[in-house]
Write an enzyme that holds these catalytic residues in place. Structure first.
Site, short mmCIF file in Angstrom:
data_model
loop_
_atom_site.label_atom_id
_atom_site.label_comp_id
_atom_site.label_asym_id
_atom_site.label_seq_id
_atom_site.Cartn_x
_atom_site.Cartn_y
_atom_site.Cartn_z
CG ASP A 1 5.41 -10.18 1.68
OD1 ASP A 1 6.16 -11.11 2.02
OD2 ASP A 1 5.20 -9.86 0.51
CB THR B 1 -0.91 0.02 1.24
OG1 THR B 1 -1.63 -1.21 1.31
CG2 THR B 1 -1.87 1.19 1.19
#
Length: 369
Positions: free
Chosen positions: A305, A183
């Site tokens: 991640d 994002t």
């Protein structure tokens, strides 16, 4: 012309943090069907409240001022004023409410979405296709929108690291730089690549969580903003200094030693940490190949991640840098690495660009011997 809230008023604050307060969302789409779908998907979470809907950008601007939502979901193509124009108007007026674009999974949709992100949108999700059932559409929107809404609305100060940063070793010239983002990543990457004064003296490898059509478009944009030659990785090519390789959507990107060369590997193994491409996959493979001659950069993004991959980089003697909270859209991925005590540095985008520009040494990228 819609009059927006004057910039002299207090900056956007998002969620108040009051106990039990729900996240307030404004849904903007010219399709009544899509407005109902998004509203229905968000209604599955009792901590989210749809406070209004709008059918075009001009109406959306007025409702942002009136309703003060925490997050806006915004269609790209609309009459009167499209989503890109609405985002530009919001940012131009100093309103920083998070905006999630809803886009089609097409070349045109990818182009428009990247334009919206460059204009200041926070993130995007792809719309369900017309070939899936109503339940599948709701499931897709629920799974894609709700985590982003919560991540963007939450905000708050950066979390304190639970562990001290890794010890610094004697400086080693980098043979490669790997980067991971989610994002907010497309705009962060654009700023990084634009800030490089010259092509880097090492190869750059990038994982950005995006679908296939979008990663190809992203590579083209990054190729145009700065001196670095950027392309979507094809697989099997020898990595060269001054070039950047973007993981293709829905495929993992890794590296492998091949004699004195290092080659890109593109594969469709199962998702890791729910993602394909995965930052962990790239970082871990690069740590194995380059050892201490590797710099890893974790940029803005939600989730974790990159944390396991950063641990592999540190264990191999490499160096890990993360983007700071102030310049991140969501301090999830970089925050997770910092909290785990795996970040040697927590830096702004400006400083990360300097790190990348000075990380390498002249010569061809080689595997650790």
């Amino acid at each position: 012309m819609t009059t927006l809230r004057p910039p002299s008023l207090p900056p956007w604050r998002g969620r108040s943090g009051a106990p039990g307060r729900r996240v307030r969302v404004l849904v903007v789409d010219d399709s009544a069907v899509m407005r109902r779908l998004v509203t229905g998907a968000l209604g599955r979470d009792r901590s989210v409240e749809v406070v209004g809907t709008a059918a075009d950008g001009r109406s959306a601007l007025a409702q942002v001022v009136e309703l003060l939502p925490d997050v806006v979901t915004m269609d790209v193509e609309m009459p009167q004023l499209d989503g890109i124009g609405a985002v530009r108007a919001l940012r131009g007026a100093g309103l920083h409410v998070p905006v999630i674009m809803l886009s089609t999974l097409t070349e045109h949709g990818a182009t428009a979405t990247l334009d919206a992100l460059a204009a200041g949108a926070s993130d995007y999700v792809t719309k369900p296709t017309g070939t899936v059932s109503l339940n599948d559409s709701l499931r897709h929107l629920t799974g894609e929108l709700l985590p982003r809404i919560h991540a963007l609305a939450l905000g708050g100060p950066p979390r304190e690291p639970a562990n001290p940063p890794p010890p610094r070793r004697a400086p080693v010239a980098a043979r490669a730089v790997v980067l991971g983002a989610s994002t907010g990543g497309p705009e962060a990457l654009s700023r990084l690549f634009a800030a490089l004064p010259a092509p880097p003296t090492v190869p750059l490898l990038v994982v950005q969580h995006m679908p296939a059509v979008f990663t190809r478009q992203l590579a083209g944009r990054l190729d145009r903003v700065g001196p670095t030659s950027v392309a979507e990785a094809a697989g099997s090519e020898a990595l060269e200094p001054g070039r950047a390789y973007i993981a293709p959507g829905d495929h993992h990107l890794a590296v492998v030693a091949d004699g004195g060369l290092v080659r890109a590997v593109v594969r469709d193994d199962p998702p890791v940490n729910f993602y394909r491409p995965s930052v962990d996959v790239l970082f871990s493979s690069a740590a194995e190949v380059y050892g201490p001659a590797l710099h890893a950069v974790v940029l803005t993004g939600m989730g974790t991640d990159g944390r396991d991959g950063a641990a592999a980089v540190v264990a191999a003697g490499g160096t890990v840098h993360v983007q700071d909270a102030a310049s991140s859209v969501v301090w999830g991925m970089p925050g997770a690495v910092a909290e785990a005590g795996l970040a040697h540095d927590v830096l702004s985008l400006e400083h990360l660009a300097r790190v990348i520009a000075t990380a390498g040494a002249p010569g061809r990228a080689e595997a650790r011997r």
